[in-house]
Enzyme design. Structure first.
Site, PDB file in Angstrom:
ATOM      1  N   ASP A   1       1.054  -1.301   0.027  1.00  0.00           N
ATOM      2  CA  ASP A   1       0.260   0.167  -0.346  1.00  0.00           C
ATOM      3  C   ASP A   1       0.872   1.170  -0.118  1.00  0.00           C
ATOM      4  OD1 ASP A   1      -2.732  -1.637   2.036  1.00  0.00           O
ATOM      5  OD2 ASP A   1      -2.010  -1.518   0.214  1.00  0.00           O
TER       6      ASP A   1
ATOM      7  N   LYS B   1      28.370 -19.133 -26.743  1.00  0.00           N
ATOM      8  CA  LYS B   1      27.060 -18.465 -27.772  1.00  0.00           C
ATOM      9  C   LYS B   1      25.818 -19.102 -27.181  1.00  0.00           C
ATOM     10  CE  LYS B   1      25.909 -18.160 -32.304  1.00  0.00           C
ATOM     11  NZ  LYS B   1      24.693 -18.175 -32.576  1.00  0.00           N
TER      12      LYS B   1
ATOM     13  N   ASP C   1      22.230 -19.770 -26.367  1.00  0.00           N
ATOM     14  CA  ASP C   1      21.653 -19.934 -27.266  1.00  0.00           C
ATOM     15  C   ASP C   1      19.622 -19.940 -26.979  1.00  0.00           C
ATOM     16  OD1 ASP C   1      20.132 -21.355 -30.076  1.00  0.00           O
ATOM     17  OD2 ASP C   1      19.872 -23.633 -29.747  1.00  0.00           O
TER      18      ASP C   1
ATOM     19  N   ARG D   1      16.046  -8.313 -31.066  1.00  0.00           N
ATOM     20  CA  ARG D   1      16.172  -7.925 -32.309  1.00  0.00           C
ATOM     21  C   ARG D   1      15.195  -7.668 -33.204  1.00  0.00           C
ATOM     22  NH1 ARG D   1      19.006 -10.542 -36.194  1.00  0.00           N
ATOM     23  NH2 ARG D   1      20.901 -10.130 -37.214  1.00  0.00           N
TER      24      ARG D   1
ATOM     25  N   CYS E   1      10.717 -23.643 -62.844  1.00  0.00           N
ATOM     26  CA  CYS E   1       9.585 -23.771 -63.384  1.00  0.00           C
ATOM     27  C   CYS E   1       9.703 -22.547 -64.696  1.00  0.00           C
ATOM     28  CB  CYS E   1       8.350 -23.786 -62.219  1.00  0.00           C
ATOM     29  SG  CYS E   1       6.953 -23.165 -63.153  1.00  0.00           S
TER      30      CYS E   1
ATOM     31  N   CYS F   1       2.280 -19.497 -62.986  1.00  0.00           N
ATOM     32  CA  CYS F   1       2.768 -20.118 -61.897  1.00  0.00           C
ATOM     33  C   CYS F   1       2.391 -19.904 -60.559  1.00  0.00           C
ATOM     34  CB  CYS F   1       3.864 -20.789 -61.931  1.00  0.00           C
ATOM     35  SG  CYS F   1       4.249 -22.000 -60.407  1.00  0.00           S
TER      36      CYS F   1
HETATM   37  S1  IVH Z   1      28.551 -10.600 -29.820  1.00  0.00           S
HETATM   38  C1  IVH Z   1      28.094  -7.655 -33.359  1.00  0.00           C
HETATM   39  N1  IVH Z   1      28.216 -12.738 -27.807  1.00  0.00           N
HETATM   40  O1  IVH Z   1      24.232 -14.463 -31.720  1.00  0.00           O
HETATM   41  C2  IVH Z   1      27.245  -8.447 -32.230  1.00  0.00           C
HETATM   42  N2  IVH Z   1      27.024 -12.645 -29.640  1.00  0.00           N
HETATM   43  O2  IVH Z   1      24.647 -14.876 -34.250  1.00  0.00           O
HETATM   44  C3  IVH Z   1      27.562  -8.932 -31.165  1.00  0.00           C
HETATM   45  N3  IVH Z   1      24.776 -14.568 -29.067  1.00  0.00           N
HETATM   46  O3  IVH Z   1      22.672 -11.812 -32.176  1.00  0.00           O
HETATM   47  C4  IVH Z   1      27.015 -10.091 -30.341  1.00  0.00           C
HETATM   48  N4  IVH Z   1      25.724 -15.371 -27.196  1.00  0.00           N
HETATM   49  O4  IVH Z   1      21.902 -12.702 -30.476  1.00  0.00           O
HETATM   50  C5  IVH Z   1      27.623 -11.990 -29.254  1.00  0.00           C
HETATM   51  N5  IVH Z   1      28.296 -14.378 -25.824  1.00  0.00           N
HETATM   52  C6  IVH Z   1      27.901 -14.082 -27.351  1.00  0.00           C
HETATM   53  C7  IVH Z   1      26.458 -14.080 -27.678  1.00  0.00           C
HETATM   54  C8  IVH Z   1      25.529 -13.849 -28.543  1.00  0.00           C
HETATM   55  C9  IVH Z   1      24.948 -15.892 -28.764  1.00  0.00           C
HETATM   56  C10 IVH Z   1      23.934 -13.963 -30.351  1.00  0.00           C
HETATM   57  C11 IVH Z   1      23.842 -12.812 -30.580  1.00  0.00           C
HETATM   58  C12 IVH Z   1      23.716 -12.457 -31.580  1.00  0.00           C
HETATM   59  C13 IVH Z   1      24.074 -14.008 -32.393  1.00  0.00           C
HETATM   60  C14 IVH Z   1      24.771 -13.942 -33.905  1.00  0.00           C
END
Ligand code: IVH
Length: 749
Positions: free
Chosen positions: A48, A129, A131, A150, A448, A454
């Site tokens: 509150d 990286k 996912d 994005r 084609c 088409c």
């Molecule tokens: S750096 C200028 N670091 O991967 C780009 N990206 O395949 C800067 N991603 O769009 C991105 N882990 O969404 C960066 N450790 C990481 C990442 C990463 C995942 C993704 C990100 C990017 C995509 C490209």
């Protein structure tokens, strides 16, 4: 909980504005905990007090009151739909590497660009990286004011309210730059993913194929309470807009993010070169299964940010980073049937319909078979692949899936081939329209010949036309396009812009169609009207011309500046384009024998003879040379553009479309700079940057770089050892400067 805050009467407008977002977020989090999770986190009295303070601030500063304020409703916020946000700095993607040598080559290219020898010290960061899906968080004066997905890299969706519910995302930052956009990845852990799917299943709701889809589905919820109830996480790894430098190195930037309260991936290390990077890749790969969240590779980045700036960007990826992807995952299953899909350019693509199988956690029931040679066990050079084994319906096949790409059939197990399985016969007529499907010399694909008669091609072309990077018309997706096409309402792009005139009133009206009503019809007409003004590059991309992707369309738009200039140049260049095709054919014909006889000159002779036979006017040769010399274009794309514009039916359809539009020219590249629009020639040795870097820098400032000095040259940059080019410049009275003067120009000092 509000006792250290200034009294309402003493608050300045700025203080109130700064306090409000956190207050709103606090109330919304409490709402979520109470209403959605049934797990209240604060006492009723504290709740509150928060709400009263918000009401009092809104009463004192009514302009700060947001229409979606928690004082206006019970429970959490329900957004209307996602607004669009244009990224101040585009959100790019990463170049991919797969093998150790790809990574060594990357290091080689970076060194080359920077002019560093193989032994010069150069440090990289290496990190997993993730996912998930990328998210950009904008902080002003330390307060989170906006979160955007994005999207297509340039325009994303406003998911601010949803992002506020993610615990790893701080609402406020201490000691941050005035403006700071932190970027990173939103993801869901394996445990949360399993739990979510179990809940979904119990509730009879749809389940998600993998944690990334679950994260995306959870973040993109119109009701932020749903996002709040689905545990999401965030790793920070990059940044966009910033009012002051973030740090001097990538690793220091990550340390700073950590100090600001973000989670930075703990598996990030510094490496002194490719061998150390590869070692870290293997270390991460070994831990992959036990991390508890999905990763699909390792990202390497040049650590020194001054070097990152020098390296800069290609059209969609930075030169200073690469993603080293993990190998694809595979599984065996039965190929039930081979079906043919007809694409926008008429390509007949064989698709494998499979007995569903899980590959790397995703259920796969379709996979690509590429083209007829691939099915037959040959590559595009006619050489055997898979030891020459062909693929048949009924076969036991290996399916291969890597990250986002379409799964493909990689191998076949002959020992399990059913008796009587027949060789697959690739169709020579289009299964959609019955026109002949032919393969041109040197083309791996059968196409084609039906063109726009088409239906498959026409629909695919229209779908592409309204897709995200093209006209992107809200309310006009693939499904609607297909229905309008089938009923004859939309047969070509120009018809879209006649929709309101034809079906806004009168006998047959859009609002009376199944699935439409007064409001949705009006919304569609409005959305279409809005797109009558279209940037040139989007229009070019939307035409769906072979080989012309988004980046190429931008290059073409940038080169010509105006639609009329482009159309005129393509028309003028047509005879030279035809000569190029004739020369290519002559070369092809001559090649086998000429090479065998070691007489390369004969190939050139054959080319020249083919061109001479066509008697190409000079202005065509000039227009063609100008087109193919443009960065990012080249002969393959140029021929394809020329063909599209010279095809009478296609051209009429394009002209009908263009007559409906206002085409916006591309923004002039750094038009105000000293060298914008000028033609530069570099000669001699450059000592402070490589040629590649000098060229990229000049082009980024809006200049053209030519290889030789002519009357069109505006400026010559001569390093030590400059010879005839500098002399020629002097003769023509063209300005010649040295490398230091060039650096000053390039840095705008
Ligand atoms: S750096 C200028 N670091 O991967 C780009 N990206 O395949 C800067 N991603 O769009 C991105 N882990 O969404 C960066 N450790 C990481 C990442 C990463 C995942 C993704 C990100 C990017 C995509 C490209």
């Amino acid at each position: 909980m509000t006792d250290e805050k200034p009294a309402i009467e003493e608050l300045t407008h700025a203080q109130a504005a700064a306090e409000l977002p956190a207050l709103v977020a606090g109330i919304e989090a409490a709402n979520t905990a109470y209403h959605t999770l049934d797990a209240p986190e604060i006492s009723d009295a504290d709740y509150d007090a928060l709400k009263n303070r918000l009401r009092a601030i809104e009463a004192r500063f009514p302009d700060l009151a947001r229409p979606d304020s928690p004082t206006q409703k019970v429970g959490g916020a329900v957004a209307e739909g996602f607004g669009k946000i244009t990224h101040a700095v585009p959100m790019l993607s990463l170049e991919n590497g797969f093998t150790d040598d790809d990574i060594r080559d990357f290091d080689g290219r970076v060194r080359n660009y920077l002019g560093l020898g193989p032994e010069a010290p150069l440090t990289y960061t290496a990190e997993p990286k993730i996912d998930g899906l990328s998210l950009a968080l904008l902080y002003e004066k330390g307060v989170l004011i906006q979160a955007a997905t994005r999207g297509d890299g340039e325009v994303g969706e406003n998911v601010t309210e949803n992002a506020r519910t993610i615990k790893d995302i701080p609402q406020r930052l201490e000691n941050a730059p005035d403006v700071l956009e932190v970027r990173g990845e939103v993801y869901m852990s394996h445990a949360d993913f399993e739990a979510l799917n179990a809940r979904q299943e119990a509730a009879g709701e749809k389940t998600f194929a993998n944690p990334r889809n679950a994260a995306a589905g959870s973040l993109r919820q119109l009701d932020a309470r749903i996002t709040a109830a689905r545990s999401l996480h965030f790793f920070a790894y990059a940044w966009g807009a910033h009012s002051e430098p973030v740090a001097e190195t990538q690793s220091a930037a990550m340390e700073r993010f950590r100090a600001l309260g973000f989670t930075v991936n703990p598996l990030t290390v510094l490496c002194d070169g490719p061998e150390a990077m590869l070692a870290h890749y293997r270390a991460i790969e070994a831990q992959r299964a036990t991390l508890g969240y999905d990763i699909d590779g390792v990202v390497y980045k040049v650590n020194d940010l001054a070097l990152q700036r020098r390296l800069g960007y290609r059209s969609t990826t930075p030169r200073w980073a690469i993603a080293h992807k993990f190998p694809a995952q595979t599984a065996w299953t039965r190929l039930e049937k081979i079906e043919i899909q007809v694409g926008r350019t008429g390509a007949l693509s064989p698709v494998a319909r499979l007995t569903p199988v899980t590959v790397g956690g995703v259920v796969v029931s379709n996979a690509t078979l590429h083209n007829e040679d691939y099915i037959a066990g040959r590559n595009s050079f006619g050489e055997e692949i898979r030891g020459g084994k062909d693929i048949r319906e009924g076969d036991w096949v290996q399916v291969y899936r890597a990250g986002d790409v379409i799964p493909k059939v990689a191998d076949v197990d002959l020992s399990r081939r059913p008796e009587g399985a027949a060789r697959y016969v690739f169709p020579e007529i289009c299964p959609e329209c019955g026109s002949p499907a032919i393969r041109e010399e040197g083309d791996a694909v059968r196409r084609c010949t039906g063109g726009l008669i088409c239906p498959a091609q026409a629909i695919e072309k229209l779908r592409h036309f309204v897709s995200r990077g093209a006209f992107d018309i809200e309310g006009l997706g693939a499904k609607q396009i297909e229905a309008f096409y089938r009923d004859g309402w939309i047969r070509e792009p120009a018809d879209i812009f006649a929709l309101e005139e034809r079906y806004g009133s009168g006998l047959r009206q859009l609002k009376n169609r199944d699935g439409w009503g007064e409001k949705s019809a009006q919304n569609l007409f409005d959305a279409i009207r809005e797109r009558r003004r279209i940037p040139l590059d989007r229009l070019i991309f939307a035409l769906g011309i072979r080989h012309c992707g988004e980046a190429a369309a931008k290059d073409v738009a940038q080169h010509y500046g105006r639609w009329e200039a482009m159309a005129e140049a393509l028309d003028r260049a047509r005879p030279a384009a035809l000569a190029q095709r004739a020369a290519d054919a002559a070369e092809e014909a001559e090649r086998a024998t000429a090479q065998a006889e070691g007489r390369r000159a004969r190939i050139t002779e054959a080319r020249n003879a083919a061109i001479a036979a066509l008697d190409v006017p000079d202005d065509a040769t000039t227009a063609w040379a100008d087109l193919v010399a443009t960065d990012g274009i080249g002969p393959v794309l140029a021929l394809s553009l020329s063909d599209a514009f010279a095809n009478p039916e296609e051209r009429l359809a394009i002209d009908r479309l263009v007559a409906q539009l206002t085409i916006l020219p591309p923004p002039a590249k750094a038009a105000s700079g000293a060298i914008a629009g000028k033609t530069l020639v570099f000669t001699g040795t450059l000592e402070k940057m490589t040629r590649a870097e000098a060229k990229a820098r000049a082009e980024a400032l809006g200049a053209k770089v030519a290889g030789s000095v002519s009357a069109k040259t505006d400026l010559v940059i001569a390093g030590p050892g400059a010879g005839s080019k500098a002399a020629k410049a002097a003769e023509l009275g063209i300005e010649v400067i040295d490398e230091d003067a060039w650096l000053a120009l390039a840095q705008g000092t």
